[in-house]
Design a protein around this motif. Structure first.
Motif, PDB file in Angstrom:
ATOM      1  N   GLN A  44      -3.070  12.632  19.098  1.00  0.00           N
ATOM      2  CA  GLN A  44      -4.370  12.129  18.643  1.00  0.00           C
ATOM      3  C   GLN A  44      -4.716  12.813  17.323  1.00  0.00           C
ATOM      4  OE1 GLN A  44      -7.649  13.239  21.041  1.00  0.00           O
ATOM      5  NE2 GLN A  44      -9.064  11.801  20.097  1.00  0.00           N
ATOM      6  N   SER A  45      -5.265  12.079  16.372  1.00  0.00           N
ATOM      7  CA  SER A  45      -5.442  12.607  15.014  1.00  0.00           C
ATOM      8  C   SER A  45      -6.342  13.840  14.975  1.00  0.00           C
ATOM      9  CB  SER A  45      -6.002  11.521  14.092  1.00  0.00           C
ATOM     10  OG  SER A  45      -7.266  11.084  14.551  1.00  0.00           O
ATOM     11  N   SER A  46      -7.489  13.811  15.659  1.00  0.00           N
ATOM     12  CA  SER A  46      -8.387  14.961  15.595  1.00  0.00           C
ATOM     13  C   SER A  46      -7.782  16.175  16.289  1.00  0.00           C
ATOM     14  CB  SER A  46      -9.743  14.614  16.219  1.00  0.00           C
ATOM     15  OG  SER A  46      -9.607  14.340  17.603  1.00  0.00           O
ATOM     16  N   VAL A  47      -7.050  15.959  17.371  1.00  0.00           N
ATOM     17  CA  VAL A  47      -6.368  17.063  18.054  1.00  0.00           C
ATOM     18  C   VAL A  47      -5.309  17.662  17.146  1.00  0.00           C
ATOM     19  CG1 VAL A  47      -4.861  17.668  19.992  1.00  0.00           C
ATOM     20  CG2 VAL A  47      -6.823  16.169  20.365  1.00  0.00           C
ATOM     21  N   ALA A  48      -4.551  16.810  16.472  1.00  0.00           N
ATOM     22  CA  ALA A  48      -3.477  17.282  15.594  1.00  0.00           C
ATOM     23  C   ALA A  48      -4.046  18.032  14.390  1.00  0.00           C
ATOM     24  CB  ALA A  48      -2.624  16.107  15.138  1.00  0.00           C
ATOM     25  N   MET A  49      -5.138  17.529  13.806  1.00  0.00           N
ATOM     26  CA  MET A  49      -5.724  18.195  12.650  1.00  0.00           C
ATOM     27  C   MET A  49      -6.243  19.571  13.011  1.00  0.00           C
ATOM     28  SD  MET A  49      -7.640  15.435  10.212  1.00  0.00           S
ATOM     29  CE  MET A  49      -7.620  16.613   8.878  1.00  0.00           C
ATOM     30  N   LEU A  50      -6.902  19.680  14.159  1.00  0.00           N
ATOM     31  CA  LEU A  50      -7.405  20.968  14.601  1.00  0.00           C
ATOM     32  C   LEU A  50      -6.256  21.916  14.915  1.00  0.00           C
ATOM     33  CD1 LEU A  50      -9.748  22.766  15.318  1.00  0.00           C
ATOM     34  CD2 LEU A  50      -9.916  21.624  17.532  1.00  0.00           C
ATOM     35  N   ARG A  51      -5.205  21.392  15.521  1.00  0.00           N
ATOM     36  CA  ARG A  51      -4.032  22.225  15.837  1.00  0.00           C
ATOM     37  C   ARG A  51      -3.379  22.744  14.569  1.00  0.00           C
ATOM     38  NH1 ARG A  51      -1.138  18.569  18.279  1.00  0.00           N
ATOM     39  NH2 ARG A  51       0.088  18.053  16.433  1.00  0.00           N
TER      40      ARG A  51
ATOM     41  N   TYR B  16       2.243  24.059   4.706  1.00  0.00           N
ATOM     42  CA  TYR B  16       1.231  23.018   4.906  1.00  0.00           C
ATOM     43  C   TYR B  16       1.852  21.625   4.978  1.00  0.00           C
ATOM     44  CZ  TYR B  16      -2.721  26.169   4.220  1.00  0.00           C
ATOM     45  OH  TYR B  16      -3.651  27.157   4.368  1.00  0.00           O
ATOM     46  N   ASP B  17       3.133  21.563   5.256  1.00  0.00           N
ATOM     47  CA  ASP B  17       3.836  20.282   5.331  1.00  0.00           C
ATOM     48  C   ASP B  17       3.723  19.745   6.755  1.00  0.00           C
ATOM     49  OD1 ASP B  17       5.419  18.120   4.960  1.00  0.00           O
ATOM     50  OD2 ASP B  17       7.188  19.198   4.287  1.00  0.00           O
ATOM     51  N   THR B  18       2.604  19.080   7.060  1.00  0.00           N
ATOM     52  CA  THR B  18       2.341  18.571   8.398  1.00  0.00           C
ATOM     53  C   THR B  18       2.365  17.052   8.389  1.00  0.00           C
ATOM     54  OG1 THR B  18      -0.066  18.442   8.131  1.00  0.00           O
ATOM     55  CG2 THR B  18       0.852  20.572   8.793  1.00  0.00           C
ATOM     56  N   GLU B  19       2.226  16.463   9.569  1.00  0.00           N
ATOM     57  CA  GLU B  19       2.189  15.011   9.666  1.00  0.00           C
ATOM     58  C   GLU B  19       0.926  14.425   9.038  1.00  0.00           C
ATOM     59  OE1 GLU B  19       2.841  13.525  13.557  1.00  0.00           O
ATOM     60  OE2 GLU B  19       4.587  14.789  13.965  1.00  0.00           O
ATOM     61  N   LEU B  20      -0.139  15.195   9.002  1.00  0.00           N
ATOM     62  CA  LEU B  20      -1.404  14.670   8.522  1.00  0.00           C
ATOM     63  C   LEU B  20      -1.553  14.784   7.014  1.00  0.00           C
ATOM     64  CD1 LEU B  20      -3.660  16.071  11.359  1.00  0.00           C
ATOM     65  CD2 LEU B  20      -2.884  13.726  11.066  1.00  0.00           C
TER      66      LEU B  20
END
Length: 794
Positions: free
Chosen positions: A255-262, A743-747
């Motif tokens: 989930q986008s918000s979960v991933a961003m917070l993680r 900082y190379d993440t999916e988001l």
């Protein structure tokens, strides 16, 4: 008595060298401050997140369907790994708010009337819960309500399934499902003013959405939440619900918000582990020089103590005491600084993440470990000199130290160059090469400070480039219009006849499962029309890509996740239409900085859905200077339109949220880099001055002015720091690439952007620090009692 003598000596020595110790204390304090701030914020944010997720029951998985009867939930709960499941209705809606001319995009979510907290429960901030399961009442997301000044007792109108409903606001709240209110397709920045979440009574939303006795989304909790176990569970759940038209199933971690917070927590943890080590490492190196010089100056004192019966262990402990005092003082200063920074960072996070009770707490383990780490590094810096002092035998120590080696240095062997150097530069070079360790520490400290400054500046430039690339280089439209379902491209031609529209372009965005052997990823695929002009993916050279008739263009991060390269054939399964797996060649891999993307020909993607030429997104440009209200009003009167995103507003939101957060972080980085730069330069200059006081006195007796003497002794500092700054620019480039990799993440990914002008700016900033430090040294030379330092001390 003995301990008191050594303690008084230690305090006198520190006071006599208060400038050097204050500079070192500032460096240690900065390192500890970063550690305490980042570690404490990590614990505060992680704790608030876990409590929120647990108390209001974040779902472990979500399954979206066409329409499923309520009794099918029981079949899902019979799956072995499923702990609990709940069916709910989730609809895209338009919200009409008083005093706002345009409708606002939103999502309506059904809530049960049961008293226990359901999966994805709602934390009620104000007001009350529903009066009944079919009441025309709504609980608004707190951020959305605050953005529009709505409160319990107000009324709003909501368009659902082509019917307009007048609803009473009975409360405001928040749910762990929406930690960030990001409009779908609206970027990565929260925008609560343009996107709302509405919680409605279950039966009322079922009836309003033509889903009586049914649901279109299932959320559940699992016993084993590991990724492989959840994947297996979801396969079984999809089998149970397959007859009801499963469109997609998602694990909570995707989930986008979960991933961003993680990802944000992971970056905090990384920063807390790396930056303090850099600061404290520099402090240890500079302290090694300082204590080494102190030992050399106190040979006679050490010999006297040894002759009076002081043991080697006591001498070692005495000189280690300097490290203990410095570490403790720097650690305590760092605790104060870190605690203050903790409060400032948490205030920023409160505006970024919708998590209740993000409060600063005193984490005793962080405070204690911060001081212990500072003391440990300070002891490391004094270790070598302390044992060197203990090895001095009384008879040897009470004699003057042997003169330094006076052999020729490397440069002297180059006669052509050496003869042309002035007397001043010969002195400088001899001092540099005859004190290699001190010179190396000076170079390293300047290099590290320069690298930190360059990293901070590069990070800021990278953020600006990221936003410019995404919102200017790729996207050229003014508005993005999202439709409920794919429609014939020809039927969308009417949009170009709407008021103020100057150009339009169709797109087809379809969520697809991509698979390359064991590597899988669910991501949107964007179908582009030939000769696309309003959205133009670019290749590595910045040229517009021509989308092939068949095959996929993948962005680099998505290709890495799938372990795919150009020429590979991967499996693709659209989650709408025929939903059949097909083999698709990867034609290109390109760079992108926001999210995960893939592109293909619109007609080709349409054929995979069993259609000829359809689209569910339209990009439009408007005439310059035209107002948006006539266009948006006309669009929202069309039932198929479920959302309108404005490119300029999305950019402004990113600048305000991500830009504001990064700006604060970069300012702190710049200040701390300045501390380490000035502190290390000033300290090494003080050590050099203390070593050569007799030389200063000799020059003053010979008639040299304080300015002339400063020029001689500051030349060494300028030379070493110039080398350090040059090396630091190279080191900063390397660190910038490492930071971008972190900082190379999916988001999102930060590009490495280093302009030549920034290199000059960073070098100039470091040069200013060196000049300021040398200015203070000049004042000290002016105030030096040069007759006193020339006296022979028996």
């Amino acid at each position: 008595m003995v301990s008191g003598i050594l303690t008084r000596k230690l305090l006198r020595d520190i006071l006599a060298r208060k400038g050097a110790f204050l500079a070192l204390t500032a460096i240690v304090g900065a390192g500890v401050g970063i550690y305490v701030c980042m570690a404490a914020v990590y614990l505060d944010l992680d704790g608030a997140r876990d409590r929120y997720y647990k108390r209001y029951r974040l779902a472990d998985f979500t399954v979206s369907l066409k329409r499923a009867p309520e009794f099918s939930v029981q079949a899902v709960e019979n799956v072995p790994d499923v702990f609990e499941a709940r069916g709910r209705v989730k609809l895209d809606v338009l919200v009409y708010v008083p005093d706002v001319t345009e409708p606002i995009r939103g999502v309506a979510v059904s809530m049960p009337e049961e008293h226990k907290t359901p999966i994805y429960g709602v934390l009620l901030y104000s007001g009350t819960r529903f009066s009944g399961e079919d009441a025309k009442e709504v609980i608004l997301d707190r951020q959305f309500a605050e953005a529009h000044h709505l409160k319990p007792g107000d009324r709003i109108q909501v368009l659902m399934a082509d019917r307009l409903h007048d609803l009473l606001v009975v409360g405001t709240g928040m749910s762990p499902e929406f930690v960030m209110l990001i409009p779908p397709g609206g970027g990565l920045a929260p925008d609560p003013a343009r996107y709302g979440v509405l919680y409605l009574p279950r039966k009322f939303l079922q009836n309003s959405g033509n889903l009586e006795g049914a649901y279109n989304e299932l959320v559940g909790l699992a016993k084993d939440t590991s990724r492989p176990a959840l994947a297996d569970t979801l396969e079984l759940v999809k089998e149970k619900l397959d007859q009801y038209g499963v469109t997609y199933a998602t694990q909570f971690r995707d989930q986008s918000s979960v991933a961003m917070l993680r990802d944000e927590l992971a970056s905090l943890k990384t920063t807390a582990g790396i930056l303090p080590v850099i600061f404290l490492g520099v402090a240890a190196l500079v302290l090694n020089i300082t204590i080494g010089r102190l030992v050399a100056q106190q040979r006679t004192v050490i010999g006297t103590f040894r002759a009076l019966g002081f043991s080697k262990g006591r001498i070692v402990r005495h000189f280690l005491g300097y490290g203990v005092v410095l570490g403790a003082a720097g650690g305590l200063a760092g605790l104060v600084l870190g605690t203050w920074l903790q409060g400032q960072m948490l205030q920023i996070y409160r505006g970024f993440f919708a998590i209740p009770n993000i409060e600063g707490h005193v984490h005793l383990e962080v405070l204690v470990s911060g001081v212990l780490i500072a003391v440990a590094f300070a002891l490391l810096g004094t270790f070598k000199s302390s044992f060197a002092a203990a090895r001095l035998e009384p008879a040897e120590a009470m004699r003057p130290p042997p003169p330094e080696k006076g052999g020729s240095i490397l440069v002297e062997r180059i006669e052509f160059l050496w003869k042309r150097l002035s007397f001043r530069w010969k002195m400088i070079l001899r001092s540099v090469f005859r004190n290699p360790f001190r010179s190396l520490v000076s170079i390293c400290a300047a290099a590290i400070a320069t690298a930190l400054l360059l990293c901070a500046v590069s990070l800021w430039d990278g953020l600006i480039y990221l936003m410019s690339y995404h919102f200017t280089e790729l996207a050229h439209e003014d508005y993005t219009i999202s439709l409920r379902d794919p429609r014939s491209v020809k039927s969308l031609e009417e949009i170009r006849q709407l008021p103020t529209v100057s150009a339009d372009e169709s797109q087809l965005v379809v969520i697809c499962d991509l698979k390359n052997g064991p590597f899988t990823k669910r991501t949107p695929i964007t179908g582009l029309v030939p000769n696309n002009r309003l959205y133009t993916p670019l290749d590595g050279a910045g040229r517009k890509l021509t989308v092939p008739d068949g095959g996929l263009i993948l962005t680099r991060k998505l290709a890495e996740i799938l372990n795919a390269r150009e020429g590979d054939v991967i499996r693709m399964r659209p989650l709408i239409g025929r939903r059949e797996e097909v083999d698709v060649p990867v034609t290109r891999v390109i760079e992108s900085f926001l999210g995960l993307s893939a592109y293909c020909n619109l007609r080709y993607l349409s054929s995979l859905l069993g259609e000829e030429w359809v689209a569910n997104t339209t990009l439009v440009n408007t005439f310059q200077g035209s107002r948006s209200i006539p266009l948006t009003s006309a669009l929202y009167r069309r039932p198929q339109v479920i959302g309108i995103s404005e490119r300029q507003r999305s950019l402004e939101r990113m600048e305000k949220t991500m830009g504001g957060f990064m700006e604060s972080f970069i300012v702190v980085m710049l200040i701390f880099a300045g501390i380490i730069g000035f502190g290390s330069v000033f300290n090494t200059a003080l050590v050099s001055l203390s070593e050569r006081q007799r030389e200063v006195g000799t020059f003053r007796v010979l008639g040299y002015t304080p300015t002339q003497v400063t020029q001689i002794f500051s030349g060494e500092s300028f030379l070493l720091n110039a080398v350090g700054i040059a090396g630091g620019l190279l080191l900063g480039i390397v660190w910038s690439h490492l930071l971008a990799a972190a900082y190379d993440t999916e988001l999102y990914r930060f590009p490495v952007v280093i302009y030549g002008s920034r290199l000059v700016l960073v070098a100039a900033a470091m040069a200013i620090l060196v000049f300021v430090a040398q200015g203070i040294i000049h004042l000290m030379i002016r105030g030096l009692d040069w007759l006193e330092v020339l006296k022979v001390k028996e």
